[in-house]
Design a protein around this motif. Sequence first.
Motif, PDB file in Angstrom:
ATOM      1  N   ASP A   1       0.798  -1.297   0.000  1.00  0.00           N
ATOM      2  CA  ASP A   1      -0.060  -0.042  -0.381  1.00  0.00           C
ATOM      3  C   ASP A   1       1.132   0.954   0.020  1.00  0.00           C
ATOM      4  OD1 ASP A   1      -2.439   1.426  -0.304  1.00  0.00           O
ATOM      5  OD2 ASP A   1      -2.454   2.184   2.289  1.00  0.00           O
ATOM      6  N   THR A   2       1.797   1.338  -0.823  1.00  0.00           N
ATOM      7  CA  THR A   2       2.301   2.287  -1.218  1.00  0.00           C
ATOM      8  C   THR A   2       2.558   2.965  -2.425  1.00  0.00           C
ATOM      9  OG1 THR A   2       4.173   1.593  -1.983  1.00  0.00           O
ATOM     10  CG2 THR A   2       4.488   1.798   0.802  1.00  0.00           C
ATOM     11  N   ARG A   3       2.514   4.310  -2.140  1.00  0.00           N
ATOM     12  CA  ARG A   3       2.342   5.330  -3.597  1.00  0.00           C
ATOM     13  C   ARG A   3       3.569   5.702  -4.433  1.00  0.00           C
ATOM     14  NH1 ARG A   3      -3.144   6.868  -4.640  1.00  0.00           N
ATOM     15  NH2 ARG A   3      -4.663   6.082  -2.996  1.00  0.00           N
ATOM     16  N   THR A   4       3.953   5.643  -5.700  1.00  0.00           N
ATOM     17  CA  THR A   4       5.076   5.846  -6.103  1.00  0.00           C
ATOM     18  C   THR A   4       4.730   6.595  -7.412  1.00  0.00           C
ATOM     19  OG1 THR A   4       5.897   3.719  -5.011  1.00  0.00           O
ATOM     20  CG2 THR A   4       6.735   5.242  -7.003  1.00  0.00           C
ATOM     21  N   GLY A   5       5.151   7.535  -7.451  1.00  0.00           N
ATOM     22  CA  GLY A   5       5.028   9.221  -9.288  1.00  0.00           C
ATOM     23  C   GLY A   5       5.851   8.293  -9.709  1.00  0.00           C
ATOM     24  N   VAL A   6       5.088   8.391 -11.262  1.00  0.00           N
ATOM     25  CA  VAL A   6       5.903   7.975 -12.213  1.00  0.00           C
ATOM     26  C   VAL A   6       6.079   9.079 -13.208  1.00  0.00           C
ATOM     27  CG1 VAL A   6       6.405   5.716 -11.903  1.00  0.00           C
ATOM     28  CG2 VAL A   6       4.062   6.575 -13.263  1.00  0.00           C
ATOM     29  N   LEU A   7       6.399   9.185 -14.241  1.00  0.00           N
ATOM     30  CA  LEU A   7       6.412  10.158 -14.957  1.00  0.00           C
ATOM     31  C   LEU A   7       5.546   8.931 -16.246  1.00  0.00           C
ATOM     32  CD1 LEU A   7       6.843  13.376 -16.971  1.00  0.00           C
ATOM     33  CD2 LEU A   7       9.025  12.052 -17.285  1.00  0.00           C
ATOM     34  N   VAL A   8       4.693   9.437 -16.351  1.00  0.00           N
ATOM     35  CA  VAL A   8       3.777   8.730 -17.570  1.00  0.00           C
ATOM     36  C   VAL A   8       4.064   8.959 -19.087  1.00  0.00           C
ATOM     37  CG1 VAL A   8       1.647   8.400 -18.900  1.00  0.00           C
ATOM     38  CG2 VAL A   8       1.661   8.063 -15.892  1.00  0.00           C
ATOM     39  N   GLU A   9       3.836  10.747 -19.491  1.00  0.00           N
ATOM     40  CA  GLU A   9       3.774  10.873 -20.940  1.00  0.00           C
ATOM     41  C   GLU A   9       4.760  12.852 -21.043  1.00  0.00           C
ATOM     42  OE1 GLU A   9       0.347  11.321 -22.415  1.00  0.00           O
ATOM     43  OE2 GLU A   9       1.332  11.253 -24.825  1.00  0.00           O
ATOM     44  N   TYR A  10       5.685  13.045 -21.874  1.00  0.00           N
ATOM     45  CA  TYR A  10       6.176  13.923 -21.842  1.00  0.00           C
ATOM     46  C   TYR A  10       6.450  14.335 -23.352  1.00  0.00           C
ATOM     47  CZ  TYR A  10      10.303  17.873 -21.582  1.00  0.00           C
ATOM     48  OH  TYR A  10      10.538  19.227 -21.662  1.00  0.00           O
ATOM     49  N   GLY A  11       6.358  15.528 -23.643  1.00  0.00           N
ATOM     50  CA  GLY A  11       5.155  15.980 -24.500  1.00  0.00           C
ATOM     51  C   GLY A  11       5.510  17.264 -24.817  1.00  0.00           C
ATOM     52  N   SER A  12       5.136  18.086 -25.429  1.00  0.00           N
ATOM     53  CA  SER A  12       4.612  19.243 -26.450  1.00  0.00           C
ATOM     54  C   SER A  12       3.437  19.048 -25.844  1.00  0.00           C
ATOM     55  CB  SER A  12       4.806  19.319 -28.038  1.00  0.00           C
ATOM     56  OG  SER A  12       3.788  18.998 -28.782  1.00  0.00           O
ATOM     57  N   THR A  13       3.470  20.866 -24.876  1.00  0.00           N
ATOM     58  CA  THR A  13       2.032  20.815 -24.922  1.00  0.00           C
ATOM     59  C   THR A  13       1.022  20.725 -25.346  1.00  0.00           C
ATOM     60  OG1 THR A  13       3.189  22.407 -22.963  1.00  0.00           O
ATOM     61  CG2 THR A  13       0.919  22.582 -23.309  1.00  0.00           C
ATOM     62  N   ALA A  14       0.959  20.669 -26.554  1.00  0.00           N
ATOM     63  CA  ALA A  14       0.042  20.871 -27.750  1.00  0.00           C
ATOM     64  C   ALA A  14      -0.030  19.130 -28.093  1.00  0.00           C
ATOM     65  CB  ALA A  14      -0.417  20.923 -29.340  1.00  0.00           C
ATOM     66  N   GLN A  15       0.249  18.497 -28.222  1.00  0.00           N
ATOM     67  CA  GLN A  15      -0.179  16.722 -28.077  1.00  0.00           C
ATOM     68  C   GLN A  15      -0.542  16.361 -26.786  1.00  0.00           C
ATOM     69  OE1 GLN A  15       3.525  14.631 -26.914  1.00  0.00           O
ATOM     70  NE2 GLN A  15       1.579  13.309 -27.168  1.00  0.00           N
ATOM     71  N   ILE A  16       0.663  16.645 -25.597  1.00  0.00           N
ATOM     72  CA  ILE A  16       0.027  16.289 -24.146  1.00  0.00           C
ATOM     73  C   ILE A  16      -1.138  16.384 -24.105  1.00  0.00           C
ATOM     74  CG2 ILE A  16      -0.183  16.412 -21.695  1.00  0.00           C
ATOM     75  CD1 ILE A  16       2.357  15.149 -22.757  1.00  0.00           C
ATOM     76  N   PHE A  17      -2.093  17.828 -25.005  1.00  0.00           N
ATOM     77  CA  PHE A  17      -3.560  17.880 -24.237  1.00  0.00           C
ATOM     78  C   PHE A  17      -4.593  17.676 -25.459  1.00  0.00           C
ATOM     79  CE2 PHE A  17      -2.007  20.274 -20.874  1.00  0.00           C
ATOM     80  CZ  PHE A  17      -3.051  19.820 -19.961  1.00  0.00           C
ATOM     81  N   GLY A  18      -3.683  16.961 -26.586  1.00  0.00           N
ATOM     82  CA  GLY A  18      -4.324  16.871 -28.504  1.00  0.00           C
ATOM     83  C   GLY A  18      -4.187  15.735 -28.592  1.00  0.00           C
ATOM     84  N   ASP A  19      -3.682  14.869 -28.312  1.00  0.00           N
ATOM     85  CA  ASP A  19      -2.922  13.537 -29.099  1.00  0.00           C
ATOM     86  C   ASP A  19      -2.420  12.791 -28.087  1.00  0.00           C
ATOM     87  OD1 ASP A  19      -3.392  12.102 -30.082  1.00  0.00           O
ATOM     88  OD2 ASP A  19      -1.343  12.538 -31.417  1.00  0.00           O
ATOM     89  N   PRO A  20      -3.125  12.549 -26.484  1.00  0.00           N
ATOM     90  CA  PRO A  20      -2.355  12.256 -26.085  1.00  0.00           C
ATOM     91  C   PRO A  20      -1.583  10.510 -26.169  1.00  0.00           C
ATOM     92  CG  PRO A  20      -4.564  12.849 -24.708  1.00  0.00           C
ATOM     93  CD  PRO A  20      -4.126  13.398 -25.950  1.00  0.00           C
ATOM     94  N   GLN A  21      -0.458  10.159 -25.835  1.00  0.00           N
ATOM     95  CA  GLN A  21      -0.163   8.398 -26.034  1.00  0.00           C
ATOM     96  C   GLN A  21      -0.361   7.669 -25.635  1.00  0.00           C
ATOM     97  OE1 GLN A  21       0.656   8.247 -29.618  1.00  0.00           O
ATOM     98  NE2 GLN A  21       0.363  10.616 -29.297  1.00  0.00           N
ATOM     99  N   ASP A  22      -0.793   8.234 -23.647  1.00  0.00           N
ATOM    100  CA  ASP A  22      -0.905   7.593 -23.332  1.00  0.00           C
ATOM    101  C   ASP A  22      -2.447   7.394 -22.415  1.00  0.00           C
ATOM    102  OD1 ASP A  22       0.898   5.919 -20.809  1.00  0.00           O
ATOM    103  OD2 ASP A  22      -1.307   6.127 -20.720  1.00  0.00           O
TER     104      ASP A  22
END
Lengths: 290, 299
Positions: free
Chosen positions: A257-278
């Motif tokens: 029951d521990t929580r660990t942060g991960v980086l899921v996706e990194y890209g241009s803001t337009a891509q992350i919000f317009g065309d997220p891959q994950d």
Amino acid sequence: MEEQQDVRQDQEVLPKLDIPDTAPRELSTGTAIFDVQNTSIYYSAFRAVTDVSLTVYENEITAFIGPSGCGKTTVLRSLNRMNDLIVGARVEGDIRYRGVPLYGSNVSPTAVRRRIGMVFQKANPFPKSIYDNIAYGPRINGIRNKARLDEIVERSLKAAALWDEVKDRLNKSGLGLSGGQAQRLCIARTLAVEPDVVLMDEPCSALDPIATGRIEDLMQEIKSRYTIVIVTHNMQQATRVSDRTAFYSVLRDEKSDTRTGVLVEYGSTAQIFGDPQDSRTQAYVTGRMG
Amino acid sequence: MAAASDSLAQSVDLREPSGWRRSKNQIMTVLMWLAFVIVLIPLGFVLVTLVAKGADAISWQFLTNSTIPPNVLPLGVGGMGAAVVGTLEITGFATLLAVPLGVLGAVYLNEYGGNGILARLISFMSSVMTGVPSIVMGLFIYIIWVAHFGYSGMAGSFALACLMLPIVIRSSYEMLRLVPDSLRQGSYALGATKARVTLTVVLPAALSGIVSGALLAVARAAGETAPLIFTVLTVEQTNPNLFSGPDTSLPLQIFSNAQSAYTGANARAWGAALTLVAITFILMIVARIITALFTRNTR
């Protein structure tokens, strides 16, 4: 609804860390300021965030978004070694600043912080006059000349769009300013030491929309001279101000029951919000989660 | 006016909902005022008595004449100048010893020591020191200092400093703990070293509280008699040299004069008591003004 939740948790337990190519689709890449590779950050035995790899480029605004507890602030604070102040905090992996390993054995945290400034979530003006708040950093760097300090104070306050409001009361306490003014004072204080990078940890979370708007405008104005990394809970803010966005999420270990942060996706803001891959990014930016 | 409020009460009742709650509030308010007055009674009584019995003794000659006359002589002869000088010297030197050391100790405890063994040891020892009776401090200094080097005002300062030290450490420590961590972080984020964070942000932010604590310690030390009996002795002439020879102080003079059967001596004791209270009071006000000037931007 309950089922949907479970499916998502399954995904998180067995993460597909197919972090997309960090090379952005629409942005040309300038000089790399931070190069973070396979970094995990621990608080004593607790792993707060794991497997972060991303590159921050010069004169861009990079936003870190994600739900609470996903480690975005932890990563931010590792970029100017503020985490060193927390007993037990430890960084594993490789974080380079302009090619130099930030956690190298002969690197001085104070030297790092003089080049990489930080603005905090809650405005923290010193209990000193407005003038002394701004002059604090330059004085640390050995500037004693009054005329020089006057000039720095004026320039920094102008850069932070605060000069007109406070120029007649520079000798009054910095604690007498309103929330938005105090936060701009803290930004001016950070700019006064002429840093290379400004890290911002949810700088607008305690401010009203008008004060927030002023700080966002300010970020756009100073962007040509500084590199900015901002943590924000506000996705609209990320789309308004940032060039690139990193989305973090939480992995939950069912057994401990521990929580660990991960980086899921990194890209241009337009891509992350317009065309997220994950799928997790998509769920978050469309408001279905978090 | 009364009619207007009556009609309002009839239309909308915005008073406390139940009668008992309202009464409870009134009872508690009265009790608090009562407690306040009870606390003030001894203070007022002491002040009134001191002024009534001591005011006659006070004159420029009384405060400055360097010879304390034998007990049999009336009030008009000689004065308490020797004791005033002694009190200022002995307490002043004790303050110089105890306040810097105590503040540094508190800085170590709060900023540097963390949860380490040394910090916990110092913290525990200073708590123990708070409980040591003042006469024991006097005996302690007698054994380690006076027995070898003789009586002096400085020996008295040592004993008083031992009494002041734990008070200064404890009060300064509490004040440093109140300084918000966000201020330290803000300073670190500008590239400040730990020493500079402490000197330029933490200590100034806590200054007015630290001064209050130090004043409390000074006031306590200025009124101490027991630790001085074995360390400075009591003389009747001004001893301007703090570092050698027996000295005297206002509490010591109150002690010896008040025991006397002669009215002149008793009057001198009352005068000395009033002088002591006045000196402490003036010190407090001056220190408050100075602190306020230094910290005008901290709130």
